[in-house]
Design an enzyme around this catalytic site. Structure first.
Site, short mmCIF file in Angstrom:
data_model
loop_
_atom_site.label_atom_id
_atom_site.label_comp_id
_atom_site.label_asym_id
_atom_site.label_seq_id
_atom_site.Cartn_x
_atom_site.Cartn_y
_atom_site.Cartn_z
N LEU A 20 0.82 -1.22 0.00
CA LEU A 20 0.00 0.00 0.00
C LEU A 20 0.86 1.27 0.00
O LEU A 20 1.92 1.32 0.60
CB LEU A 20 -0.92 -0.01 1.22
CG LEU A 20 -1.85 -1.23 1.32
CD1 LEU A 20 -2.69 -1.16 2.59
CD2 LEU A 20 -2.76 -1.34 0.08
N HIS A 68 -3.44 4.21 -2.52
CA HIS A 68 -4.42 3.37 -1.81
C HIS A 68 -5.03 4.14 -0.64
O HIS A 68 -6.23 4.08 -0.39
CB HIS A 68 -3.75 2.10 -1.27
CG HIS A 68 -3.16 1.20 -2.32
ND1 HIS A 68 -1.80 1.07 -2.50
CD2 HIS A 68 -3.73 0.39 -3.23
CE1 HIS A 68 -1.56 0.20 -3.47
NE2 HIS A 68 -2.71 -0.23 -3.94
N LYS A 113 -6.12 5.94 -11.70
CA LYS A 113 -4.81 5.48 -12.18
C LYS A 113 -4.98 4.31 -13.16
O LYS A 113 -4.28 4.20 -14.16
CB LYS A 113 -3.98 5.07 -10.96
CG LYS A 113 -2.91 4.04 -11.17
CD LYS A 113 -1.68 4.65 -11.79
CE LYS A 113 -0.48 3.75 -11.83
NZ LYS A 113 -0.71 2.40 -12.32
N ASP A 114 -5.91 3.40 -12.82
CA ASP A 114 -6.18 2.24 -13.68
C ASP A 114 -7.50 2.50 -14.40
O ASP A 114 -8.51 1.85 -14.14
CB ASP A 114 -6.21 0.97 -12.83
CG ASP A 114 -4.88 0.71 -12.15
OD1 ASP A 114 -3.93 0.34 -12.84
OD2 ASP A 114 -4.78 0.95 -10.94
#
Ligand code: AMP
Length: 300
Positions: free
Chosen positions: A45, A49, A161-162
């Site tokens: 993490l 996160h 981010k994704d």
């Protein structure tokens, strides 16, 4: 009020590894009228996160975080075995963030019928990461569906981010009729602009310095975009930023932010997506591009 908050934070974090007990705890909280937020992670993490946990804590009464390195989203040649697993440090961070429960199941608890089962999502799962990592999003959709069964939360929090992954998750949730809100949170970056990622730890100091080409390229593409340039010109600026630092480009494109297909309207909105390889490490990043004015060349 202050005392209540202190008391809430003093409550020890529950550690759960067993799906049935995890489900029962979430349902019990919800039956008492508590809103439950869920943050699925693979651990290692970082502040990205943590930002999801903070967003979940703001919107919900209880936050559940899963740490599970999902074998079905890695191809055999990928980094499943060496993916970092600093569990004690991760749990310490979650406790400090006031997380109510950390769910760390063994593989057989998540996949009691074995690893063969796969949900094919289609649509936004197909281009980009879908081409470079065949089977990856089927593994993601499968594990997220299973985690949503085990953690039947009100809302789940994912990182922009994704970007492609958020589209895959939304499509899976809609197709399967899962009653959960999907919340997408902004990308958290290092001081030089590199998107935080558990995989940044793989980079040598020299590669870490070069990796800034991804956010630099995205900024260059955004500048072209805002200046009204053709999509191909803005994409070229992105590619050149990677080239300039010797990074092999898997893809660099400006596409529709929902379908990931070509832009229906050259004004956008759009998203610039990029993936590059530095030695054995692959990095991905993206940047949403707002609606813009474009010069009407025909009229010029
Ligand atoms: P991972 O542990 O890599 O599977 O990521 C778990 C969640 O954290 C996913 O929803 C990611 O998109 C999100 N995440 C990863 N890196 C970042 C970041 N730099 N900023 C915001 N969210 C992130």
């Amino acid at each position: 009020m202050q005392a209540d908050i202190a008391a809430a934070h003093a409550m020890p974090m529950r550690l759960e590894t067993e799906p049935a007990r995890m489900t029962a705890a979430v349902l019990a909280a919800r039956s008492q009228g508590r809103r439950v937020g869920f943050v699925p992670t693979m651990g290692a993490l970082h502040a990205g996160h943590a930002s999801l946990v903070e967003a979940a804590a703001k919107a919900c009464d209880d936050v559940v975080v899963s740490i599970f390195v999902n074998p079905t989203q890695f191809a055999p040649h990928e980094d499943f075995a060496r993916y970092p697993r600093p569990l004690a440090a991760d749990l310490g961070l979650l406790e400090r963030l006031g997380v109510r429960c950390a769910f760390t199941p063994p593989v057989e608890a998540v996949y009691p019928r074995g690893l063969a089962e796969r949900i094919e999502v289609g649509g936004p799962a197909e281009p980009f990461e879908g081409v470079v990592r065949p089977g990856h999003f089927a593994g993601v959709a499968t594990v997220v569906k299973r985690l949503f069964e085990i953690v039947p939360a009100d809302a789940a929090f994912f990182g922009a981010k994704d970007w492609q992954q958020t589209l895959v998750v939304k499509r899976m949730v809609a197709a399967c009729g899962i009653p959960i809100e999907i919340v997408v949170c902004p990308t958290v970056r290092e001081a030089d602009g590199l998107a935080m990622s558990s995989r940044n730890a793989y980079l040598s100091p020299a590669d870490r310095a070069r990796a800034v080409a991804l956010p630099e390229g995205l900024a260059a593409a955004a500048a072209c975009w805002e200046a009204g340039a053709d999509v191909a010109v803005a994409e070229q600026a992105l590619r050149e930023a990677l080239d300039a630092r010797g990074i092999a480009c898997d893809y660099a494109a400006i596409v529709d932010p929902e379908s990931l297909g070509p832009l229906a309207d050259p004004r956008g909105p759009a998203v610039a997506v990029v993936a590059g390889r530095l030695g054995a490490t692959r990095l991905i990043d993206n940047r949403p591009l707002p609606v813009r004015r474009v010069v009407d060349r025909a009229a010029g």
